[in-house]
Design an enzyme around this catalytic site. Structure first.
Site, PDB file in Angstrom:
ATOM      1  N   ASP A 272      26.267  11.297   7.224  1.00  0.00           N
ATOM      2  CA  ASP A 272      26.043  11.940   5.932  1.00  0.00           C
ATOM      3  C   ASP A 272      26.197  13.447   6.162  1.00  0.00           C
ATOM      4  O   ASP A 272      25.332  14.090   6.760  1.00  0.00           O
ATOM      5  CB  ASP A 272      24.631  11.584   5.443  1.00  0.00           C
ATOM      6  CG  ASP A 272      24.251  12.328   4.171  1.00  0.00           C
ATOM      7  OD1 ASP A 272      24.940  13.310   3.806  1.00  0.00           O
ATOM      8  OD2 ASP A 272      23.239  11.942   3.555  1.00  0.00           O
TER       9      ASP A 272
ATOM     10  N   GLN B 283      24.831  18.180   4.094  1.00  0.00           N
ATOM     11  CA  GLN B 283      24.289  19.497   4.451  1.00  0.00           C
ATOM     12  C   GLN B 283      25.039  20.148   5.609  1.00  0.00           C
ATOM     13  O   GLN B 283      24.627  21.214   6.077  1.00  0.00           O
ATOM     14  CB  GLN B 283      22.788  19.389   4.796  1.00  0.00           C
ATOM     15  CG  GLN B 283      21.921  18.868   3.677  1.00  0.00           C
ATOM     16  CD  GLN B 283      21.863  19.812   2.459  1.00  0.00           C
ATOM     17  OE1 GLN B 283      22.229  20.981   2.544  1.00  0.00           O
ATOM     18  NE2 GLN B 283      21.416  19.294   1.327  1.00  0.00           N
TER      19      GLN B 283
ATOM     20  N   LYS C  32      28.218  21.491  -2.678  1.00  0.00           N
ATOM     21  CA  LYS C  32      27.295  22.185  -1.765  1.00  0.00           C
ATOM     22  C   LYS C  32      28.050  23.162  -0.864  1.00  0.00           C
ATOM     23  O   LYS C  32      27.462  23.794   0.010  1.00  0.00           O
ATOM     24  CB  LYS C  32      26.555  21.164  -0.900  1.00  0.00           C
ATOM     25  CG  LYS C  32      25.591  20.267  -1.691  1.00  0.00           C
ATOM     26  CD  LYS C  32      24.808  19.397  -0.758  1.00  0.00           C
ATOM     27  CE  LYS C  32      24.156  18.211  -1.417  1.00  0.00           C
ATOM     28  NZ  LYS C  32      22.991  18.521  -2.256  1.00  0.00           N
TER      29      LYS C  32
ATOM     30  N   CYS D 245      14.540  13.951  -2.778  1.00  0.00           N
ATOM     31  CA  CYS D 245      15.171  12.630  -2.581  1.00  0.00           C
ATOM     32  C   CYS D 245      14.915  12.090  -1.176  1.00  0.00           C
ATOM     33  O   CYS D 245      15.782  11.492  -0.543  1.00  0.00           O
ATOM     34  CB  CYS D 245      16.672  12.666  -2.876  1.00  0.00           C
ATOM     35  SG  CYS D 245      17.046  13.102  -4.569  1.00  0.00           S
TER      36      CYS D 245
HETATM   37  N1  C6P Z   1      20.605  16.751  -1.605  1.00  0.00           N
HETATM   38  C1  C6P Z   1      18.994  18.470  -2.173  1.00  0.00           C
HETATM   39  O1  C6P Z   1      18.573  18.297  -1.026  1.00  0.00           O
HETATM   40  P1  C6P Z   1      25.206  14.404  -3.813  1.00  0.00           P
HETATM   41  O2  C6P Z   1      24.140  14.342  -4.839  1.00  0.00           O
HETATM   42  O3  C6P Z   1      26.006  13.135  -3.756  1.00  0.00           O
HETATM   43  O4  C6P Z   1      26.059  15.615  -3.894  1.00  0.00           O
HETATM   44  O5  C6P Z   1      24.463  14.558  -2.389  1.00  0.00           O
HETATM   45  C2  C6P Z   1      23.487  13.642  -2.012  1.00  0.00           C
HETATM   46  C3  C6P Z   1      22.880  14.016  -0.700  1.00  0.00           C
HETATM   47  C4  C6P Z   1      23.075  13.185   0.388  1.00  0.00           C
HETATM   48  N2  C6P Z   1      22.605  13.490   1.597  1.00  0.00           N
HETATM   49  C5  C6P Z   1      21.917  14.616   1.826  1.00  0.00           C
HETATM   50  C6  C6P Z   1      21.437  14.923   3.205  1.00  0.00           C
HETATM   51  C7  C6P Z   1      21.656  15.493   0.757  1.00  0.00           C
HETATM   52  O6  C6P Z   1      20.968  16.615   0.991  1.00  0.00           O
HETATM   53  C8  C6P Z   1      22.133  15.179  -0.542  1.00  0.00           C
HETATM   54  C9  C6P Z   1      21.811  16.050  -1.711  1.00  0.00           C
HETATM   55  C10 C6P Z   1      20.172  17.651  -2.655  1.00  0.00           C
HETATM   56  O7  C6P Z   1      18.498  19.295  -2.928  1.00  0.00           O
HETATM   57  C11 C6P Z   1      19.826  16.955  -3.933  1.00  0.00           C
HETATM   58  S1  C6P Z   1      18.382  15.948  -3.793  1.00  0.00           S
END
Ligand code: C6P
Length: 409
Positions: free
Chosen positions: A202, A205, A228, A366
């Site tokens: 994943d 970040q 991001k 999350c």
């Molecule tokens: N975190 C936060 O930490 P999406 O929504 O598909 O662009 O990314 C999801 C996602 C998946 N893995 C990690 C490690 C993440 O940090 C995130 C998104 C955001 O603020 C939103 S909760």
């Protein structure tokens, strides 16, 4: 080390940062949720819509050809950005969440069977947890979790017992969005391979925050979100190693992904087009390509060093406040700091900070199971990007110090 770029000139590329919120200069420390966009990306979108907009891969007219070229050029840029062997290994998605769902549903639906194991870690974002829970429910597979230690790192000592031959896939985050932990991804991928499991990283970040080379990492899948890393919302990509992607069946059906269709059945294009049913987010891909160009001109080593320095400085300063608990490793962390104040609920502290123009985040990020394990309802999080400054950290500290006075008065 690399010469420093002119960070203040770079900051001036982001028009949104130059504003007041509630009568105070905006301090934007919510970059882990989404980054801001530089003029180069905004202009690329504008140029695309003003000159080239058309549907891709279908038309035989000039604008459709231009849109298709721009879309496919962006795929090539993403492939180089990630160190992929070819552009065919890049599937455009809406972001990390969609990329992981694609793997869990399409690859997992074909290859994961009852009794087999999906190995995750205790620090996964819901996006790298719930899609696997759904797969486990459908397939009868079991979930296992690598524990998180007190210091916010993974318990690698537990890996031998967890990473057994029943493990079909090991999915883990590169950088934790709550703890800032940087996982040893190359080692984790190697350990997965050693038991015949595939690995999924994943990269939400890490793409755009640190150098990423999927071949050096040795992963089978790497998912990330464009928004991001300076690109538009709704853009992103999934890297899949050619051999694995080729063996993966389609997931969404529709236009663009077929070779021929009868009333009864269809045949499908090779990867990556097989996974891109329907009209794609062409403008998003164009913006993502522009973001890749922009980040590469700065250099991801420099971005990483800049953000890590801000995080370590912020950590040291936040820690001087009374009644503060900091989460995650003391050093070697991504550009964010998660903390909890015993004198204010994370939501209340975030609301207070907003009154003074400071965009923090407060909540479970999350990561509900991780928050439960840490014994907190949520945390506050300050997350940085290369346009943030030490002066903004000092501004945050003044606001947090005043907040302490306010909440303990
Ligand atoms: N975190 C936060 O930490 P999406 O929504 O598909 O662009 O990314 C999801 C996602 C998946 N893995 C990690 C490690 C993440 O940090 C995130 C998104 C955001 O603020 C939103 S909760």
């Amino acid at each position: 080390m690399h010469p420093q770029p002119d960070w203040s000139a770079i900051r001036a590329d982001f028009p949104i940062l130059d504003q007041e919120v509630n009568g105070h200069p905006l301090v934007y420390f919510d970059n882990a949720a989404t980054s801001q966009k530089p003029r180069a990306v905004i202009e690329a979108l504008r140029t695309y819509y003003e000159r080239d907009n058309a549907n891709v891969h279908r038309g035989l007219h000039e604008l459709s050809n231009r849109a298709t070229d721009a879309f496919e050029a962006a795929r090539g840029k993403v492939a180089r950005f990630l160190g992929a062997a070819s552009a065919e290994e890049i599937v455009f998605t809406r972001g990390t969440t969609e990329g992981i769902n694609l793997v869990a549903q399409a690859w997992g639906g074909r290859f994961v069977r009852a009794g087999e194991v999906i190995l995750l870690t205790e620090m996964e974002h819901h996006s790298n947890l719930v899609p696997w829970q759904l797969l486990a429910e459908r397939s009868g597979a079991r979930l296992r979790f690598v524990p998180v230690l007190e210091d916010g790192t993974l318990d690698l000592g537990a890996l031998d017992a967890l990473l057994t031959p029943e493990v079909k896939v090991f999915a883990f985050t590169h950088i934790s969005n709550s703890l800032g932990t940087i996982n040893p991804v190359a080692e984790l991928c190697r350990r997965a391979r050693a038991v015949g499991a595939l690995s999924l990283v994943d990269g939400a970040q890490s793409a755009g925050h640190a150098p990423v080379d999927v071949r050096a990492m040795g992963c089978d899948f790497y998912a990330f979100s464009g928004h991001k890393m300076c690109a538009p919302t709704g853009s992103g990509a999934l890297y899949g190693r050619a051999e694995v992607l080729e063996a993966t069946p389609p997931w969404h059906g529709g236009g663009e992904m077929i070779v021929s269709v009868s009333y009864e059945r269809a045949t499908f294009k090779p990867a990556p087009h097989r996974f891109e049913a329907g009209t794609p987010n062409v403008a998003g891909a164009v913006g993502l390509g522009a973001a890749v160009d922009y980040l590469e001109a700065i250099g991801r080593e420099r971005i990483f060093a800049h953000d890590e320095a801000l995080a370590l400085s912020a950590l040291a300063k936040i820690e001087t406040l009374p009644g503060i608990r900091i989460f995650g490793p003391r050093e070697q962390r991504g550009g964010l700091v998660g903390f909890a104040a015993e004198w204010a609920h994370p939501h209340d502290l975030t609301t207070y900070a907003n009154e003074y123009g400071l965009a923090l985040r407060g909540g479970h990020h999350c990561n509900q199971p991780l928050m439960r394990k840490l014994g907190v309802p949520g945390t506050n999080r300050a997350s940085f990007y290369f346009y943030n400054t030490e002066a903004e950290i000092d501004r945050m500290m003044a606001i947090l110090t005043a907040a302490h006075g306010f909440f303990t008065r």
